[in-house]
Design a protein around this motif. Structure first.
Motif, PDB file in Angstrom:
ATOM      1  N   GLN A  11       0.801  -1.597  -0.300  1.00  0.00           N
ATOM      2  CA  GLN A  11       0.144   0.260  -0.140  1.00  0.00           C
ATOM      3  C   GLN A  11       0.775   1.167   0.081  1.00  0.00           C
ATOM      4  OE1 GLN A  11      -3.245   0.078   2.964  1.00  0.00           O
ATOM      5  NE2 GLN A  11      -3.577  -2.419   2.617  1.00  0.00           N
ATOM      6  N   GLY A  12       0.654   2.429  -1.136  1.00  0.00           N
ATOM      7  CA  GLY A  12       1.697   3.389  -1.428  1.00  0.00           C
ATOM      8  C   GLY A  12       2.485   2.806  -1.364  1.00  0.00           C
ATOM      9  N   TRP A  13       4.007   1.798  -1.578  1.00  0.00           N
ATOM     10  CA  TRP A  13       5.141   1.203  -2.229  1.00  0.00           C
ATOM     11  C   TRP A  13       6.200   2.327  -1.160  1.00  0.00           C
ATOM     12  CZ3 TRP A  13       8.990   5.072  -4.192  1.00  0.00           C
ATOM     13  CH2 TRP A  13      10.231   4.194  -4.797  1.00  0.00           C
ATOM     14  N   PHE A  14       6.703   3.147  -1.184  1.00  0.00           N
ATOM     15  CA  PHE A  14       8.074   3.239   0.148  1.00  0.00           C
ATOM     16  C   PHE A  14       7.181   5.161   0.314  1.00  0.00           C
ATOM     17  CE2 PHE A  14      10.565   0.339  -2.008  1.00  0.00           C
ATOM     18  CZ  PHE A  14      11.019   0.159  -0.753  1.00  0.00           C
ATOM     19  N   HIS A  15       6.349   5.334  -0.198  1.00  0.00           N
ATOM     20  CA  HIS A  15       5.573   6.826   0.432  1.00  0.00           C
ATOM     21  C   HIS A  15       4.469   5.936   1.862  1.00  0.00           C
ATOM     22  CE1 HIS A  15       6.335   8.567  -3.890  1.00  0.00           C
ATOM     23  NE2 HIS A  15       6.504   7.562  -3.540  1.00  0.00           N
ATOM     24  N   HIS A  16       4.060   5.091   2.382  1.00  0.00           N
ATOM     25  CA  HIS A  16       3.533   4.658   2.776  1.00  0.00           C
ATOM     26  C   HIS A  16       3.830   4.904   4.307  1.00  0.00           C
ATOM     27  CE1 HIS A  16       6.022   1.170   5.168  1.00  0.00           C
ATOM     28  NE2 HIS A  16       6.638   1.223   4.539  1.00  0.00           N
ATOM     29  N   TRP A  17       5.536   5.190   4.454  1.00  0.00           N
ATOM     30  CA  TRP A  17       6.016   6.172   5.119  1.00  0.00           C
ATOM     31  C   TRP A  17       4.947   7.444   5.688  1.00  0.00           C
ATOM     32  CZ3 TRP A  17       8.531   3.497   8.745  1.00  0.00           C
ATOM     33  CH2 TRP A  17       9.323   2.384   8.137  1.00  0.00           C
ATOM     34  N   LEU A  18       4.513   8.310   4.780  1.00  0.00           N
ATOM     35  CA  LEU A  18       3.818   9.415   5.187  1.00  0.00           C
ATOM     36  C   LEU A  18       2.702   9.166   5.634  1.00  0.00           C
ATOM     37  CD1 LEU A  18       4.794  11.183   1.641  1.00  0.00           C
ATOM     38  CD2 LEU A  18       5.280  11.477   3.639  1.00  0.00           C
ATOM     39  N   ASP A  19       1.688   7.229   5.213  1.00  0.00           N
ATOM     40  CA  ASP A  19       0.209   7.437   5.825  1.00  0.00           C
ATOM     41  C   ASP A  19       0.805   6.549   6.427  1.00  0.00           C
ATOM     42  OD1 ASP A  19      -1.051   9.543   4.847  1.00  0.00           O
ATOM     43  OD2 ASP A  19      -0.575   8.948   3.777  1.00  0.00           O
ATOM     44  N   PHE A  20       1.498   6.793   7.687  1.00  0.00           N
ATOM     45  CA  PHE A  20       1.831   4.538   8.077  1.00  0.00           C
ATOM     46  C   PHE A  20       0.991   4.073   9.043  1.00  0.00           C
ATOM     47  CE2 PHE A  20       3.710   1.374  11.385  1.00  0.00           C
ATOM     48  CZ  PHE A  20       4.821   1.106  10.288  1.00  0.00           C
ATOM     49  N   ASP A  21       0.582   2.728   8.226  1.00  0.00           N
ATOM     50  CA  ASP A  21      -0.479   1.858   8.902  1.00  0.00           C
ATOM     51  C   ASP A  21      -0.179   0.566   9.206  1.00  0.00           C
ATOM     52  OD1 ASP A  21      -2.100  -0.015   8.953  1.00  0.00           O
ATOM     53  OD2 ASP A  21      -3.727   1.437   7.041  1.00  0.00           O
ATOM     54  N   LEU A  22       0.103   0.281  10.308  1.00  0.00           N
ATOM     55  CA  LEU A  22       0.894  -1.300  10.661  1.00  0.00           C
ATOM     56  C   LEU A  22       0.424  -1.705  10.620  1.00  0.00           C
ATOM     57  CD1 LEU A  22       3.437  -1.961  12.946  1.00  0.00           C
ATOM     58  CD2 LEU A  22       2.073  -1.343  15.014  1.00  0.00           C
ATOM     59  N   ASP A  23      -1.057  -2.597  10.391  1.00  0.00           N
ATOM     60  CA  ASP A  23      -2.265  -2.958   9.912  1.00  0.00           C
ATOM     61  C   ASP A  23      -1.700  -3.475   9.016  1.00  0.00           C
ATOM     62  OD1 ASP A  23      -3.020  -3.805  12.923  1.00  0.00           O
ATOM     63  OD2 ASP A  23      -4.951  -1.992  12.553  1.00  0.00           O
ATOM     64  N   ALA A  24      -1.649  -2.936   7.622  1.00  0.00           N
ATOM     65  CA  ALA A  24      -1.240  -2.849   6.296  1.00  0.00           C
ATOM     66  C   ALA A  24       0.349  -3.447   6.477  1.00  0.00           C
ATOM     67  CB  ALA A  24      -1.251  -1.837   5.855  1.00  0.00           C
ATOM     68  N   VAL A  25       0.946  -3.243   7.188  1.00  0.00           N
ATOM     69  CA  VAL A  25       2.473  -3.310   6.798  1.00  0.00           C
ATOM     70  C   VAL A  25       2.684  -4.825   7.817  1.00  0.00           C
ATOM     71  CG1 VAL A  25       5.182  -4.207   8.676  1.00  0.00           C
ATOM     72  CG2 VAL A  25       3.814  -1.002   7.495  1.00  0.00           C
ATOM     73  N   ARG A  26       1.640  -5.191   8.724  1.00  0.00           N
ATOM     74  CA  ARG A  26       1.797  -6.984   9.194  1.00  0.00           C
ATOM     75  C   ARG A  26       0.645  -7.161   8.417  1.00  0.00           C
ATOM     76  NH1 ARG A  26      -0.824  -4.582  14.767  1.00  0.00           N
ATOM     77  NH2 ARG A  26       1.069  -4.455  15.889  1.00  0.00           N
ATOM     78  N   ALA A  27      -0.355  -7.136   8.130  1.00  0.00           N
ATOM     79  CA  ALA A  27      -0.253  -8.263   6.244  1.00  0.00           C
ATOM     80  C   ALA A  27       0.973  -8.979   5.620  1.00  0.00           C
ATOM     81  CB  ALA A  27      -2.090  -7.521   5.641  1.00  0.00           C
ATOM     82  N   ASP A  28       1.229  -7.421   5.570  1.00  0.00           N
ATOM     83  CA  ASP A  28       3.091  -7.756   4.017  1.00  0.00           C
ATOM     84  C   ASP A  28       3.663  -8.975   4.382  1.00  0.00           C
ATOM     85  OD1 ASP A  28       1.253  -6.207   2.245  1.00  0.00           O
ATOM     86  OD2 ASP A  28       2.827  -3.790   2.834  1.00  0.00           O
ATOM     87  N   LEU A  29       4.297  -7.762   6.356  1.00  0.00           N
ATOM     88  CA  LEU A  29       4.608  -9.311   6.653  1.00  0.00           C
ATOM     89  C   LEU A  29       4.552 -10.996   6.734  1.00  0.00           C
ATOM     90  CD1 LEU A  29       5.919  -6.563   8.977  1.00  0.00           C
ATOM     91  CD2 LEU A  29       7.409  -7.393   7.206  1.00  0.00           C
ATOM     92  N   ASP A  30       3.066 -10.882   7.420  1.00  0.00           N
ATOM     93  CA  ASP A  30       2.591 -12.349   7.341  1.00  0.00           C
ATOM     94  C   ASP A  30       2.950 -12.739   5.424  1.00  0.00           C
ATOM     95  OD1 ASP A  30       1.016 -12.247   9.459  1.00  0.00           O
ATOM     96  OD2 ASP A  30      -0.329 -11.184   9.331  1.00  0.00           O
ATOM     97  N   ALA A  31       2.412 -12.256   5.132  1.00  0.00           N
ATOM     98  CA  ALA A  31       2.706 -12.862   3.311  1.00  0.00           C
ATOM     99  C   ALA A  31       4.094 -12.767   3.430  1.00  0.00           C
ATOM    100  CB  ALA A  31       2.058 -11.522   2.323  1.00  0.00           C
ATOM    101  N   ILE A  32       4.744 -12.081   4.144  1.00  0.00           N
ATOM    102  CA  ILE A  32       7.038 -12.445   3.300  1.00  0.00           C
ATOM    103  C   ILE A  32       6.625 -13.392   4.021  1.00  0.00           C
ATOM    104  CG2 ILE A  32       9.088 -11.450   3.915  1.00  0.00           C
ATOM    105  CD1 ILE A  32       7.721  -8.654   2.847  1.00  0.00           C
ATOM    106  N   ALA A  33       6.069 -13.742   5.561  1.00  0.00           N
ATOM    107  CA  ALA A  33       6.723 -15.091   5.796  1.00  0.00           C
ATOM    108  C   ALA A  33       6.051 -16.474   5.480  1.00  0.00           C
ATOM    109  CB  ALA A  33       6.032 -14.924   7.515  1.00  0.00           C
ATOM    110  N   SER A  34       5.189 -16.097   4.989  1.00  0.00           N
ATOM    111  CA  SER A  34       4.521 -17.879   4.324  1.00  0.00           C
ATOM    112  C   SER A  34       5.554 -18.114   3.492  1.00  0.00           C
ATOM    113  CB  SER A  34       3.113 -17.024   3.398  1.00  0.00           C
ATOM    114  OG  SER A  34       3.215 -16.965   2.193  1.00  0.00           O
ATOM    115  N   LEU A  35       6.550 -17.054   2.870  1.00  0.00           N
ATOM    116  CA  LEU A  35       7.377 -17.821   1.464  1.00  0.00           C
ATOM    117  C   LEU A  35       8.297 -18.296   1.888  1.00  0.00           C
ATOM    118  CD1 LEU A  35       7.512 -14.060  -0.502  1.00  0.00           C
ATOM    119  CD2 LEU A  35       6.162 -16.425  -0.479  1.00  0.00           C
ATOM    120  N   GLY A  36       8.911 -18.419   3.906  1.00  0.00           N
ATOM    121  CA  GLY A  36       9.389 -19.437   4.515  1.00  0.00           C
ATOM    122  C   GLY A  36      10.723 -18.339   4.568  1.00  0.00           C
TER     123      GLY A  36
END
Length: 425
Positions: A11-36
């Motif tokens: 969400q927002g690429w690296f511009h996400h720092w302007l509208d930081f949403d920790l829940d969105a970050v967590r969802a991204d990290l869940d997807a990344i972690a699923s790759l092992g």
């Protein structure tokens, strides 16, 4: 063996720092972690975090720490790139370094002092986090120091580049003692004669050597999407870096590598990913592999080069792509295994001129004699590495690296008789 991804927020690429949403970050990290995978490399935007020379925004630093903590909760370690710097064709530099306040990024004493304080602050904020790997100074910051390709470079000498690197690396160490702090340059440092950031800087400064492998640099154009030299480009950079290292077993991190379309078509990305990683895993002293990148850039964002929209292991909505499945499969295969390939006993000599400045390093570039000879050796089934001409007769150095044969670049595909000699001689 470490496998990771460069985290590009969905969400927002690296511009996400302007509208930081920790829940969105967590969802991204869940997807990344699923790759092992086991780590992410993350990118604060320098102007967002330090919009004024004397202001490092506390809230931005808190958000970075929150991201790191969220990664740790998912079993992911974190490397932080500080000076962003340059990302995906866009420059992100604070206003206090440009236009009306134009000052050299590498030599102006006020700018360098502010950079050091910024890096020290980020490192200190994360120093007590067990999943914090360390700082990378910035993403390919060497591109600001020479032009072309940069349209407005901050020109410096090789000596000035080295002094700057020592200063900012020391600041990271002051903030987080004992962590793995490094700098990362793109392949111009290895291939471009007049680039002030040199192979010696890359291989001798910082805790380890980072290489970034992109086959759109002429490799895929010259050797094809499935050419052995294209598949082997990342491994070549890993081995090339060892020629300049003073430590014969200095760790090397393949910190960026990706499958850029259309040179690597979408239907070929899975094969390219597997072949590239397989080749790199045959390199001794490899610290890890970090793929570029986690998520595709959203088509809602304008003006990116076309290839940037499709480099993710995951689509923008989190679906795993074929390249992502390849990385996940290899990560699963290697989980818990010790990485210990046999030494590469045949070394190709590189003479780029003075070892410190490498004024003729273009001999190493795609199409150059060193690159061509390395590819020819690999095609014969040899597992080559690279040694500086100044060390080609250094028996102690060769023995420390397990090298038993030295070959000069006039070697051809028909045999090693030209220029070959036993290292013991």
């Amino acid at each position: 063996m470490r496998f990771g991804v460069n985290y590009t927020p969905s969400q927002g690429w690296f511009h996400h720092w302007l509208d930081f949403d920790l829940d969105a970050v967590r969802a991204d990290l869940d997807a990344i972690a699923s790759l092992g995978v086991d780590h992410v490399r993350v990118f604060p935007l320098w102007p967002v975090f330090q919009p004024n020379r004397s202001l490092i925004r506390p809230r931005a630093v808190e958000q970075l720490v929150a991201l790191a903590d969220a990664a740790g909760e998912r079993g992911l370690d974190v490397n932080v790139d500080g000076l962003q710097g340059h990302l995906s064709s866009f420059d992100f530099l604070p206003a206090w370094t440009r236009t009306w306040h134009r000052r050299n990024l590498f030599t102006d004493p006020d700018v360098v002092a502010a950079q050091a304080e910024y890096l020290r602050t980020l490192a200190a904020a994360l120093a007590d986090r067990p999943n914090f790997i360390g700082m990378t100074i910035g993403n390919e910051i060497a591109q600001f120091a020479a032009g072309p390709p940069h349209p407005d470079p901050d020109r410096i000498s090789s000596a000035q580049a080295g002094s700057w690197l020592e200063r900012v690396l020391a600041a990271c160490e002051e903030g987080a003692p004992g962590r793995t702090h490094l700098h990362a340059e793109y392949d111009a440092s290895w291939y471009q004669d007049d680039q002030p950031f040199t192979p010696a800087h890359a291989a001798r400064l910082g805790a380890l050597t980072a290489v970034h492998s992109w086959v759109f640099n002429g490799t895929a154009q010259r050797y094809g999407k499935d050419g052995p030299a294209t598949y082997g480009h990342a491994a070549y950079l890993v081995e090339l870096s060892k020629a300049w290292a003073d430590d014969p077993h200095r760790p090397v991190w393949l910190q960026e590598v990706g499958a850029p379309q259309p040179l690597i078509p979408a239907e070929h990305a899975h094969r390219f990913t597997e072949a590239t990683i397989d080749a790199v895993l045959d390199c001794p002293d490899l610290w890890g592999i970090t793929w570029w990148c986690s998520h595709d850039v959203s088509r809602d964002l304008a003006d990116f080069p076309e290839l940037e929209y499709s480099l993710g292991l995951l689509t923008n909505d989190g679906t795993v792509k074929p390249a992502g499945k390849a990385v996940a499969g290899i990560a699963a295969e290697w989980r818990g295994r010790v990485h210990s390939p046999a030494p590469r006993t045949t070394a190709l000599v590189v003479d780029a001129g003075d070892d410190a400045t490498a004024p003729r390093r273009s001999v190493c570039a795609p199409g150059g004699p060193v690159f061509e000879a390395f590819a020819a050796l690999a095609a014969e089934g040899v597992r080559p590495t690279v040694v500086l001409a100044s060390r080609a007769d250094d028996a102690e150095h060769l023995a420390a690296r397990g090298i038993t044969e030295v070959v000069t670049p006039d070697h051809g595909a028909g045999g090693r008789s030209l220029g070959a000699r036993c290292a013991a001689d």
